[in-house]
Design an enzyme around this catalytic site. Structure first.
Site, short mmCIF file in Angstrom:
data_model
loop_
_atom_site.label_atom_id
_atom_site.label_comp_id
_atom_site.label_asym_id
_atom_site.label_seq_id
_atom_site.Cartn_x
_atom_site.Cartn_y
_atom_site.Cartn_z
N ASP A 17 28.91 35.66 -12.96
CA ASP A 17 29.86 35.19 -12.03
C ASP A 17 29.61 36.15 -10.95
O ASP A 17 28.73 35.85 -9.85
CB ASP A 17 31.19 35.44 -12.17
CG ASP A 17 32.11 33.90 -13.40
OD1 ASP A 17 30.86 33.12 -13.85
OD2 ASP A 17 32.91 33.37 -13.49
N ARG A 97 44.35 45.71 -13.23
CA ARG A 97 43.90 45.33 -11.93
C ARG A 97 44.28 46.23 -10.64
O ARG A 97 43.88 46.15 -9.59
CB ARG A 97 44.42 43.52 -11.62
CG ARG A 97 44.15 42.63 -12.37
CD ARG A 97 42.37 43.17 -12.80
NE ARG A 97 42.00 41.06 -13.28
CZ ARG A 97 41.82 41.92 -14.24
NH1 ARG A 97 40.38 42.96 -14.55
NH2 ARG A 97 41.03 40.44 -15.32
N ASP A 126 44.19 36.93 -10.95
CA ASP A 126 43.57 37.57 -10.22
C ASP A 126 43.32 38.23 -9.01
O ASP A 126 43.52 38.75 -8.73
CB ASP A 126 42.49 37.98 -11.37
CG ASP A 126 42.72 38.67 -12.75
OD1 ASP A 126 43.79 39.12 -12.77
OD2 ASP A 126 41.93 38.68 -13.09
N SER A 178 36.65 31.89 -22.10
CA SER A 178 36.96 33.29 -20.95
C SER A 178 37.19 34.23 -21.87
O SER A 178 38.36 34.25 -22.48
CB SER A 178 37.05 33.00 -19.21
OG SER A 178 38.52 32.40 -19.98
#
Length: 408
Positions: A17, A97, A126, A178
């Site tokens: 990605d 994050r 996210d 994922s």
């Protein structure tokens, strides 16, 4: 018409990605791209990430080791609160994050970038976590979220784009799920896990042994705390990152820390996730045991009443909010005397407290004993009970009067 951007800092993992995003940014915005990769203890190697970024077109690539910062300044503060989301999730992805967003914004300032970008999709949490962090640090920053703009909405399209542009990616076959990992945990979502009735495959787990295959002999460990934070295992002082890594190894060996949950995302949908958090599971259990003898009851009750809100703030991306600052200050103020040693048994998926001791212990054997004592008069309990029962007795007396009037 797209907003003019001169230079963008991209949160870059080196996977499919973000590798595609790197090239897409250059072509779409005709801008310079600086990549930033954070080493926070993920399983995937970052060995070639700088070279791959430069080969794909980045003008500069940062690869920063943030493991100690991650554990010291993000994991430990949350675990002082025994943080947990919806009763099970220890927030492994959520806690990481804000650190990534903060460092990304620092690099943007260093490089004179006018924009930042990330690879989070438009369906997940996210995107919110990253962007709330960006805006809290610089209200004027420009944000590019490719998944909300482009038409490359399938893995096939991404692979075709990569092949067309000669982009080297680590895999060319569809993964069945994922993952996201760091020193606190690893998560598995999507693909074969999207059916909440289907159990996770046995081979999905990477950090923990199956409890069925874990050692038949229990292992006893001791964790030392100072001011609410763990500082040593079995008397051996360790840095925050090394301590958590050691707990991961111990917990993983004994099959500790697996959960399979359906959680409520901030954007509104439910999501099924499988998580491994071996070290964090041990740490939370140990910290709660340490607090059990060093925390005042009402202080602990007050703090615990705020934990669902505190966990929600982290999960939803409000790490840098004013309410988070207030809550963290309150939590930290409760940890002054949370110091001592906790002894635990690790065995086939279970972490069981075996003992706890502290120089600041509020536990009084003289008061708690079932044997004869000189410090507590059991007769005092009668008045205590009658006072606490007063409102209950009055309520019942009123109910009797009302019943009498209704039958009179």
């Amino acid at each position: 018409m797209k907003e003019k951007i001169k230079k963008v800092v991209l949160a870059y993992s080196g996977g499919l990605d973000t590798s595609v995003i790197l090239r897409w940014l250059i072509e779409t915005y005709e801008c310079e791209v600086v990549t930033f990769s954070a080493d926070i203890g993920q399983v995937d190697s970052l060995e070639n990430v700088e070279a791959n970024a430069m080969k794909t077109g980045a003008v500069k690539a940062y690869v920063d080791d943030l493991k100690e910062t991650f554990v010291k300044d993000y994991v430990f503060p949350a675990f002082r609160a025994n943080v947990i989301y919806e009763g099970q999730y220890l927030l492994g992805t959520s806690i990481a994050r804000p650190l990534i967003a903060k460092r990304q914004m620092e690099i943007a300032a260093i490089e004179g970038a006018d924009a930042v970008s990330h690879g989070a999709t438009g369906k997940g949490n996210d995107q919110v976590r990253f962007e709330l962090g960006y805006y809290a640090i610089d209200p004027d920053i420009k944000i590019v979220a490719p998944w909300r703009e482009w038409d490359l909405n399938s893995r096939t399209a991404l692979m075709a784009f990569a092949e067309k542009h000669g982009i080297s990616v680590p895999t060319t076959h569809a993964k069945p799920y994922s993952t996201d990992g760091n020193l606190l945990h690893i998560s598995y979502e999507g693909g074969i896990l999207e059916d909440p009735w289907a159990g996770p495959p046995d081979d999905i787990f990477t950090l923990t042994t199956s409890p069925k295959d874990a050692p038949d002999t229990p292992e006893i460990i001791e964790i030392t705390f100072e001011g609410g934070d763990p500082v040593a295992i079995d008397g051996k002082p360790l840095s925050p990152a090394n301590l958590l890594a050691e707990l991961n190894q111990l917990g993983g060996k004994h099959g500790i820390g697996r959960i399979d949950i359906v959680e409520n995302r901030f954007v509104g949908m439910k999501s099924r996730g499988v998580y491994e958090t071996p070290g964090g599971t041990i740490l939370r259990q140990a910290h709660m045991a340490m607090e059990s003898i060093t925390q005042d009851r009402e202080v602990m009750n007050l703090r615990d009443s705020l934990i669902p809100r505190y966990a929600q703030l982290i999960y939803n991306g409000f790490w840098f909010s004013p309410e988070m600052e207030v809550l963290q200050g309150l939590i930290d103020s409760t940890q002054t005397h949370v110091s001592g040693v906790v002894r635990l048994e690790l065995y086939k998926g279970n972490c069981t407290v075996q003992g706890r001791k502290s120089d600041h212990s509020l536990y009084s054997e003289a008061h708690a004993t079932f044997e004869d004592d000189d410090v507590y008069s059991q007769a005092d309990a009668e008045g205590f009970i009658r006072l606490n029962a007063l409102r209950l007795r009055i309520r019942k007396l009123m109910q009797r009067k009302e019943a009498g009037r209704n039958h009179g």
